[in-house]
Scaffold this motif. Structure first.
Motif, PDB file in Angstrom:
ATOM      1  N   SER A 158     -12.472   7.749   0.204  1.00  0.00           N
ATOM      2  CA  SER A 158     -11.225   7.113   0.618  1.00  0.00           C
ATOM      3  C   SER A 158     -10.530   6.600  -0.637  1.00  0.00           C
ATOM      4  CB  SER A 158     -11.490   5.951   1.581  1.00  0.00           C
ATOM      5  OG  SER A 158     -12.110   6.408   2.765  1.00  0.00           O
ATOM      6  N   LYS A 211      -2.512   6.284   1.018  1.00  0.00           N
ATOM      7  CA  LYS A 211      -3.857   6.184   1.587  1.00  0.00           C
ATOM      8  C   LYS A 211      -4.293   7.597   1.963  1.00  0.00           C
ATOM      9  CE  LYS A 211      -6.427   4.351   5.534  1.00  0.00           C
ATOM     10  NZ  LYS A 211      -6.333   3.563   6.789  1.00  0.00           N
ATOM     11  N   TRP A 248      -7.043   4.693  -2.277  1.00  0.00           N
ATOM     12  CA  TRP A 248      -5.894   3.841  -1.990  1.00  0.00           C
ATOM     13  C   TRP A 248      -5.104   3.613  -3.270  1.00  0.00           C
ATOM     14  CZ3 TRP A 248     -10.414   0.396  -0.542  1.00  0.00           C
ATOM     15  CH2 TRP A 248     -11.014   0.846   0.642  1.00  0.00           C
ATOM     16  N   TRP A 267     -11.584  -4.111   3.431  1.00  0.00           N
ATOM     17  CA  TRP A 267     -11.869  -2.959   4.279  1.00  0.00           C
ATOM     18  C   TRP A 267     -13.089  -3.249   5.141  1.00  0.00           C
ATOM     19  CZ3 TRP A 267     -12.759  -3.272  -0.890  1.00  0.00           C
ATOM     20  CH2 TRP A 267     -14.070  -3.113  -1.330  1.00  0.00           C
ATOM     21  N   LEU A 295       0.856  -1.181   0.000  1.00  0.00           N
ATOM     22  CA  LEU A 295       0.000   0.000   0.000  1.00  0.00           C
ATOM     23  C   LEU A 295       0.894   1.233   0.000  1.00  0.00           C
ATOM     24  CD1 LEU A 295      -2.933   1.005   0.133  1.00  0.00           C
ATOM     25  CD2 LEU A 295      -2.714   1.053   2.618  1.00  0.00           C
TER      26      LEU A 295
END
Length: 673
Positions: free
Chosen positions: A214, A207, A216, A230, A204
């Protein structure tokens, strides 16, 4: 008709046909002359043996004379998937978006480029034009699609895709298939905030929560699927709750002649909230040198307290070691500095005091403490081997209970003597014809340093009872399975008295047939043994003779150590302990001593010493009042039956198991020898 005479020099014109013939002949002669001149020139400019050919013929002949080694190979693959970029947006139960596939075609002609498996492709474009997808190559799965490209070079294939969102146990997830591309990048947008993201199969990289969304950004490993999982973020109110903790503090104080060392082991248990630091109350003149622990970030001494800060808030358990020192008198009355855990609902543990060097603790005065065994306070105390060590346990009650400990230390002139040894070992062994053994082992021990006697029983033996000076004791067990018996300690000197340690155990051996050999193995001690006596009772139907070895046969004699001779009032009528036995012949049990001999032995006992010992026993019983000693073993008496053999041996080394081989043979006449 008149004729005229023509002169020879006169020019007579030729007819037209003759004129044309003459011109042709002249031209041909000129060409022939020119060719002859050229041929003559070429012949004169080249040496003999030369051949003139055209360039195309030369190349053909050269290729035949020097053929190539092999034809150049084509590319190993038709096309490569260089990069995959996903841009997805999650909407309900579906994640839709675009996938950009960067493809490098290496082969001329039509090439089949596979699409990542598992993608739901709604549309495919190449250079703004629609591209049809066809089933994959033979041998591939039926769900594998491919695009046909006909032009070598780099191309970007745009796919309009969709993925299902899987919901399980309050969590949602999407999974992107694994690809053979060098780089796989995925950008996922979720139209809500306040979620915890977990990524598997990649890294990742970013973020963020722009606006009410949201976002990513992740990079896949390529050889495994990239999965986003999630769930709704749950707020942890533990850090805002009031702190409640329990603790255990075990302290070991070493009284040296110059400096007193203090080592404490602290174990914390957080029952509510989170502990960012913990505080320890320090007595006056105690200096902390080090605080060591996996969770310790820093520590500070201020205003009589030690503040220990953790790397991160402790929500369950933590452990650390405190090392310090202080100044105390060399001997006499010494007040032991006691560390204390602050802000704890309940604190347990204890304190142990040892005298470093030649000295001992004569007496002590304790408040809020109870006598304890060294093994009850953990490894930090049980691993110590000191001349004089006293252990105490914190008395149960409020964490603010007053505690104090004062000891009276006497110092001696150090002497070079043996730390501990076994002056005499006596074994009484009862053997049955089924091969069962009942063994009573008694040891006369002289000790001024050791805390425990380690006894390794023979394989398969079961311990029945253990006693120290005739009183049952609870043995311990070492990691290797050996038995640990507590020992009395005396001050360092040559007049250390002997005391008796006794164990009774049962073991199984081989069944006795008409004739054979029986191996009798005895326990191994971690101390040297000066002399050993072995009294063996065997079945009367067998004749037994020992093999020549470390043991030899002798007439029975009483133990030379006074510690192995019990007082006459406790002597039984049978040959239980072999006291006073005298065996003129090995097969017969030795007789018991007379009553007059017992009275003579009692007359040698100092009555004042007995009275003093009774006072000491009463004082110890008062201190240990209300203390649960636990389940103690029952003393098992030994009864000798049948004919016997008495064997002796000297100088058995430590950790050595003495043994002897017995030859047996059944008597032809029952009851006879």
């Amino acid at each position: 008709m008149t004729s005229s005479k023509i002169s020879s020099n006169a020019f007579v014109p030729l007819p037209d046909e003759n004129r044309k013939t003459w011109r042709f002949v002249v031209c041909m002669m000129a060409v022939l002359l020119l060719c002859a001149a050229v041929s003559s020139a070429q012949t004169s400019s080249h040496a003999p043996g030369w051949v003139v050919i055209t360039i195309s013929d030369y190349r053909t002949l050269h290729a035949k004379a020097y053929p190539p080694d092999r034809e150049p190979e084509g590319p190993p693959v038709d096309a490569t998937l260089t990069r995959v970029d996903y841009d997805l947006r999650i909407d309900g139960d579906l994640a839709a978006g675009r996938a950009s596939l960067t493809v490098d075609v290496l082969k001329d002609g039509w090439v089949r480029v596979p699409i990542p498996a598992g993608l739901l492709v709604r549309e495919a474009k190449l250079d703004g034009k629609l591209v049809s997808l066809v089933p994959g190559a033979a041998g591939k799965g039926s769900n594998q699609l491919a695009a046909l490209l006909s032009r070598p070079g780099r191309a970007v294939l745009l796919l309009d895709i969709a993925l299902p969102v899987v919901s399980t146990a309050g969590e949602e997830s999407i999974s992107l298939p694994s690809t053979a591309s060098g780089v796989t990048r995925a950008s996922v947008l979720l139209p809500r905030q306040g979620v915890d993201i977990k990524l598997t199969g990649g890294l990742l990289a970013e973020k963020s929560e722009p606006g009410a969304e949201s976002k990513w950004l992740a990079y896949a490993r390529g050889n495994e699927p990239l999965t986003f999982t999630w769930k709704r973020k749950t707020e942890d109110h533990r850090s805002t709750q009031p702190l409640r903790l329990r603790g255990s503090l075990t302290e070991l104080t070493g009284l040296g002649e110059d400096t007193t060392t203090v080592v404490a082991e602290v174990n914390l248990e957080v029952t509510q909230g989170a502990a960012r630091e913990v505080r320890i109350s320090l007595p006056d003149k105690v200096t902390v040198n080090q605080v060591a622990g996996a969770m310790v970030a820093d520590w500070e001494m201020k205003d009589g307290q030690l503040a220990v800060t953790f790397l991160e808030p402790v929500e369950q358990n933590a452990k650390f070691i405190i090392s310090g020192e202080t100044r105390s008198p060399r001997d006499g009355q010494i007040e032991i500095p006691l560390l204390r855990l602050l802000n704890a609902e309940r604190d347990t543990g204890g304190v142990a005091v040892e005298v470093l060097g030649a000295g001992e603790i004569k007496e002590f005065k304790a408040e809020g403490l109870e006598n304890a065994d060294a093994t009850d306070l953990g490894e930090i105390v049980s691993s110590r081997q000191s001349t004089s060590l006293s252990a105490f346990r914190y008395r149960a009650g409020d964490a603010k209970t007053t505690r104090s400990l004062t000891v009276n230390v006497a110092r001696y002139t150090p002497q070079a003597v043996l730390m501990a040894n076994v002056a005499e070992a006596r074994y009484n062994v009862l053997i049955t014809n089924e091969g069962k053994l009942l063994v009573q082992a008694r040891y006369a021990v002289r000790n001024n340093q050791r805390n425990f006697l380690k006894i390794t029983l023979p394989q398969g033996a079961t311990l029945w009872s253990a006693s120290l000076e005739g009183k049952p004791v609870r043995p311990g067990q070492s990691p290797d399975g050996s038995v640990l018996l507590p020992l009395k300690k005396a001050h360092a000197g040559e007049d250390s008295p002997e005391f008796a340690v006794e164990v009774v155990y049962i073991s199984r051996g081989t069944v006795w047939n008409d004739k054979g050999q029986f191996k009798l193995a005895l326990p191994a001690l971690d101390l040297p043994v000066s002399r050993t006596g072995l009294l063996v009772f065997h079945p009367p139907l067998f004749k037994v003779t020992p093999e020549i070895g470390s043991f030899r046969t002798e007439a029975y004699v009483d133990p030379t150590s006074a510690a192995l001779n019990p007082p006459p009032p406790t002597v039984s009528a049978g040959p239980a302990y072999g006291v006073g036995l005298s065996a003129p012949a090995p097969p017969q049990p030795p007789p018991m001593p007379s009553a007059g001999a017992s009275i003579a032995m009692m007359s040698m006992v100092d009555t004042n010493q007995i009275a003093e010992q009774k006072l000491v026993d009463n004082f110890r019983a008062t201190l240990q009042g209300g203390k649960a000693a636990g389940i103690l073993p029952i003393k098992v008496s030994f009864e000798g039956l049948g004919p016997s053999l008495f064997l002796v041996s000297e100088l058995t080394g430590e950790n050595q198991s003495p043994s002897t081989d017995l030859n047996y043979q059944r008597e032809k006449k029952a009851g006879g020898r």
